[in-house]
Write a protein that holds these residues in place. Structure first.
Motif, mmCIF file in Angstrom:
data_model
loop_
_atom_site.group_PDB
_atom_site.id
_atom_site.type_symbol
_atom_site.label_atom_id
_atom_site.label_comp_id
_atom_site.label_asym_id
_atom_site.label_seq_id
_atom_site.Cartn_x
_atom_site.Cartn_y
_atom_site.Cartn_z
ATOM 1 N N HIS A 15 0.821 -1.201 0.000
ATOM 2 C CA HIS A 15 0.000 0.000 0.000
ATOM 3 C C HIS A 15 0.860 1.258 0.000
ATOM 4 O O HIS A 15 1.759 1.424 0.834
ATOM 5 N N PHE A 16 0.584 2.136 -0.946
ATOM 6 C CA PHE A 16 1.242 3.429 -1.089
ATOM 7 C C PHE A 16 2.748 3.307 -1.330
ATOM 8 O O PHE A 16 3.509 4.237 -1.034
ATOM 9 N N HIS A 20 1.925 1.468 -6.370
ATOM 10 C CA HIS A 20 0.571 1.885 -5.993
ATOM 11 C C HIS A 20 0.382 3.380 -6.247
ATOM 12 O O HIS A 20 -0.638 3.810 -6.813
ATOM 13 N N LEU A 24 -2.282 5.261 -8.742
ATOM 14 C CA LEU A 24 -3.186 6.314 -8.280
ATOM 15 C C LEU A 24 -3.012 7.583 -9.112
ATOM 16 O O LEU A 24 -3.997 8.252 -9.458
ATOM 17 N N LEU A 118 -13.768 2.806 -4.714
ATOM 18 C CA LEU A 118 -12.698 3.756 -4.400
ATOM 19 C C LEU A 118 -11.817 3.243 -3.267
ATOM 20 O O LEU A 118 -10.595 3.426 -3.286
ATOM 21 N N GLN A 119 -12.440 2.604 -2.267
ATOM 22 C CA GLN A 119 -11.650 2.031 -1.176
ATOM 23 C C GLN A 119 -10.713 0.948 -1.689
ATOM 24 O O GLN A 119 -9.573 0.821 -1.229
ATOM 25 N N LEU A 122 -7.724 2.703 -3.126
ATOM 26 C CA LEU A 122 -6.851 3.321 -2.129
ATOM 27 C C LEU A 122 -6.164 2.301 -1.233
ATOM 28 O O LEU A 122 -5.007 2.489 -0.841
ATOM 29 N N THR A 123 -6.875 1.223 -0.883
ATOM 30 C CA THR A 123 -6.299 0.190 -0.012
ATOM 31 C C THR A 123 -6.538 -1.190 -0.629
ATOM 32 O O THR A 123 -7.354 -1.967 -0.127
ATOM 33 N N SER A 143 -10.015 1.269 -11.220
ATOM 34 C CA SER A 143 -9.855 2.671 -11.581
ATOM 35 C C SER A 143 -10.867 3.094 -12.639
ATOM 36 O O SER A 143 -11.349 4.234 -12.619
ATOM 37 N N SER A 200 -8.678 -3.420 5.113
ATOM 38 C CA SER A 200 -9.822 -2.590 4.738
ATOM 39 C C SER A 200 -10.494 -2.048 5.999
ATOM 40 O O SER A 200 -10.128 -2.380 7.131
#
Length: 242
Positions: A15-16, A20, A24, A118-119, A122-123, A143, A200
């Motif tokens: 994540h991030f 990722h 995004l 969307l969640q 993001l995750t 997406s 989540s």
């Protein structure tokens, strides 16, 4: 029921991490570009082509997901064998909203896409890391739904009809009932109704089955929030999906 392949499956996405964040960034740039093109009306032919490409990305995402799993050496189990996750259905509603401007499909896409899909962007708890083909298909699916959900109101001027919050929530209850029945019969986990999605928001909603009821209640709250920008503005506004 599963098909196992000899190749080792790729690791899950961090994540991030770099991959990722790149995904995004592409999502934001493409979505913003579509909205700008629609609002500025500077290149309608290019915008029409972009809508066609987006609709193709939507409708091909589920078969692409299965093929990507084969190519990446990821098992094809009962949890992905059928397009019964909520995001799978959001892909279908987004396609019909984008291509046919169907009002109910647009409402389902907007509320499901921004409250749930969307969640997943993001995750992502079930996304495999770059450069696995499964990585690209994951963001192709999720997406594309999020971009469509934002493009409808911000680019096309679409507005949810009165009663949309409860209408979409009731359809969500139907989904939970159907997915729950399939999960019980087949031992699957569609909709993450039998087991939580790791990383989540379900993690903070308590054990099973408490978190399921928590998600249902949270969905209604999220839908109400997403409807706030349109409150009091529906009268006299043309619905471009009708």
């Amino acid at each position: 029921m599963e098909l196992r392949l000899m190749a080792a499956a790729p690791p899950l996405l961090t994540h991030f991490g770099g991959a990722h964040l790149a995904a995004l960034a592409v999502t934001v740039v493409v979505g913003a570009g579509l909205v700008w093109a629609a609002r500025s009306r500077c290149c309608p032919r290019a915008l029409g082509c972009a809508e066609v490409v987006l609709s193709i990305l939507l409708i091909t995402s589920y078969p692409a997901k299965i093929l990507a799993r084969f190519a990446s050496g990821i098992e094809i189990n009962i949890d992905v064998l059928f397009p019964l996750h909520l995001c799978d259905l959001a892909v279908i509603t987004a396609f019909f909203a984008l291509v046919f401007r169907h009002p109910l499909m647009a409402e389902l896409t907007y509320f499901w896409g921004l409250a749930a899909t969307l969640q997943a962007v993001l995750t992502p708890s079930t996304c495999y890391d770059f450069p696995s083909p499964a990585f690209f298909v994951y963001f192709q699916m999720h997406s594309s739904v999020v971009i469509t959900a934002l493009y409808l109101p911000l680019g096309l001027g679409w507005r949810p009809r009165p009663g949309a919050v409860l209408r979409v929530w009731r359809w969500g209850l139907v989904y939970v009932a159907v997915a729950g029945a399939v999960d019980f019969i087949a031992g699957a986990n569609y909709g993450f109704i039998r087991e939580k999605a790791e990383g989540s928001i379900m993690e903070i909603l308590g054990p099973w089955p408490v978190y399921v009821f928590g998600m249902v209640a949270l969905a209604l709250f999220a839908f109400a929030l997403l409807d706030l920008p349109f409150a009091g503005r529906r009268a006299g506004v043309r619905d471009t999906t009708e």
